[in-house]
Scaffold this active site. Structure first.
Site, PDB file in Angstrom:
ATOM      1  N   TRP A  31       0.853  -1.184   0.000  1.00 48.43           N
ATOM      2  CA  TRP A  31       0.000   0.000   0.000  1.00 48.43           C
ATOM      3  C   TRP A  31       0.892   1.239   0.000  1.00 48.43           C
ATOM      4  CZ3 TRP A  31      -5.009  -0.004  -0.939  1.00 48.43           C
ATOM      5  CH2 TRP A  31      -5.732   1.161  -0.717  1.00 48.43           C
ATOM      6  N   GLU A  67      -0.532  -5.565   8.148  1.00 50.43           N
ATOM      7  CA  GLU A  67       0.038  -6.878   7.881  1.00 50.43           C
ATOM      8  C   GLU A  67       1.547  -6.954   8.129  1.00 50.43           C
ATOM      9  OE1 GLU A  67      -3.821  -6.395   6.174  1.00 50.43           O
ATOM     10  OE2 GLU A  67      -2.028  -5.240   5.672  1.00 50.43           O
ATOM     11  N   CYS A  89       3.643   2.958   4.940  1.00 51.06           N
ATOM     12  CA  CYS A  89       3.286   4.375   4.873  1.00 51.06           C
ATOM     13  C   CYS A  89       1.780   4.500   5.044  1.00 51.06           C
ATOM     14  CB  CYS A  89       3.720   4.972   3.533  1.00 51.06           C
ATOM     15  SG  CYS A  89       3.217   6.707   3.347  1.00 51.06           S
ATOM     16  N   VAL A  90       1.391   5.256   6.060  1.00 49.95           N
ATOM     17  CA  VAL A  90      -0.026   5.495   6.330  1.00 49.95           C
ATOM     18  C   VAL A  90      -0.259   6.997   6.214  1.00 49.95           C
ATOM     19  CG1 VAL A  90      -1.931   5.092   7.921  1.00 49.95           C
ATOM     20  CG2 VAL A  90       0.055   3.566   7.967  1.00 49.95           C
ATOM     21  N   ASP A  94      -9.926  10.940   5.717  1.00 53.20           N
ATOM     22  CA  ASP A  94     -11.064  11.618   6.338  1.00 53.20           C
ATOM     23  C   ASP A  94     -11.758  10.781   7.407  1.00 53.20           C
ATOM     24  OD1 ASP A  94     -10.698  13.816   4.690  1.00 53.20           O
ATOM     25  OD2 ASP A  94     -11.956  12.953   3.104  1.00 53.20           O
ATOM     26  N   THR A  95     -11.249   9.584   7.672  1.00 56.62           N
ATOM     27  CA  THR A  95     -11.894   8.702   8.645  1.00 56.62           C
ATOM     28  C   THR A  95     -10.890   8.309   9.721  1.00 56.62           C
ATOM     29  OG1 THR A  95     -11.294   6.634   7.551  1.00 56.62           O
ATOM     30  CG2 THR A  95     -13.301   7.751   6.757  1.00 56.62           C
ATOM     31  N   HIS A  97      -9.749   5.529  10.300  1.00 55.82           N
ATOM     32  CA  HIS A  97      -8.977   4.360   9.871  1.00 55.82           C
ATOM     33  C   HIS A  97      -7.477   4.577  10.078  1.00 55.82           C
ATOM     34  CE1 HIS A  97      -8.208   0.676   7.641  1.00 55.82           C
ATOM     35  NE2 HIS A  97      -7.358   1.335   6.876  1.00 55.82           N
ATOM     36  N   PHE A 122      10.842   0.035  13.323  1.00 57.40           N
ATOM     37  CA  PHE A 122       9.592   0.648  12.881  1.00 57.40           C
ATOM     38  C   PHE A 122       9.902   1.656  11.782  1.00 57.40           C
ATOM     39  CE2 PHE A 122       5.943   3.569  13.360  1.00 57.40           C
ATOM     40  CZ  PHE A 122       4.908   2.655  13.299  1.00 57.40           C
ATOM     41  N   ARG A 136      10.031  12.416   3.075  1.00 55.55           N
ATOM     42  CA  ARG A 136      10.724  11.499   3.970  1.00 55.55           C
ATOM     43  C   ARG A 136      11.176  10.209   3.271  1.00 55.55           C
ATOM     44  NH1 ARG A 136       7.535  14.854   6.275  1.00 55.55           N
ATOM     45  NH2 ARG A 136       7.835  15.558   8.417  1.00 55.55           N
TER      46      ARG A 136
END
Length: 164
Positions: A31, A67, A89-90, A94-95, A97, A122, A136
């Site tokens: 992702w 995961e 990477c997150v 808008d939620t 999550h 990490f 980054r």
């Protein structure tokens, strides 16, 4: 110890592994692959510059950042590496999550570290925007994947130095 110039202009000192057969697994989320791919390249480049042989760099892909924990656990059990780098990477949306994914990845990596079978680094960016991630992942703020590889070597060296 060698030094490379990180993208942000700061020197990144690369330690040499104390163990001649140091092995490192990298578990990378698919992702946000534009970002995670750049972080992966930074990590692999540092490991190579530290003299780690290709046969001791193990790259495994998982679907997303949640995961990473299971992927790291499986890799630790199967390969018994000296260190694992969890790369993801997150990007905030808008939620809520974002919060759940970040908390899950953080707590999972922490739990693996407490077990002490391998140092788990990490290497998950948790950012508000894609531009912050780009900055980054080889942009103006350096490459956090490269920094994670340095941390992996240092943590494995800590264990080796205390085992003597």
């Amino acid at each position: 110890m060698s030094t490379i110039l990180n993208t942000n202009g700061a020197d990144l000192e690369i330690p040499q592994p104390l163990s001649k057969d140091f092995s490192c697994a990298i578990v990378v989320a698919e992702w946000n692959e534009l970002i995670t791919g750049a972080l992966l390249r930074g990590a692999v480049d540092v490991l190579r510059q530290a003299g780690v042989g290709e046969e001791n760099i193990h790259v495994h892909h998982v679907p997303g950042s949640v995961e990473l924990v299971y992927g790291s656990r499986v890799v630790i059990d199967a390969l018994k590496p000296d260190a694992v780098i969890a790369i993801g990477c997150v990007i905030r949306g808008d939620t809520p999550h974002f919060d759940y994914v970040c908390e899950s990845a953080t707590q999972g990596v922490t739990a693996l570290n407490v077990e002490g079978k391998a140092a788990v680094i990490f290497g998950v960016l948790t950012v508000d925007t894609e531009q912050q991630a780009i900055d980054r992942a080889g942009g103006c703020l350096g490459n956090k994947g490269a920094e994670a590889a340095v941390a992996a070597i240092k943590m494995a060296n800590l264990k080796v130095s205390l085992a003597k």
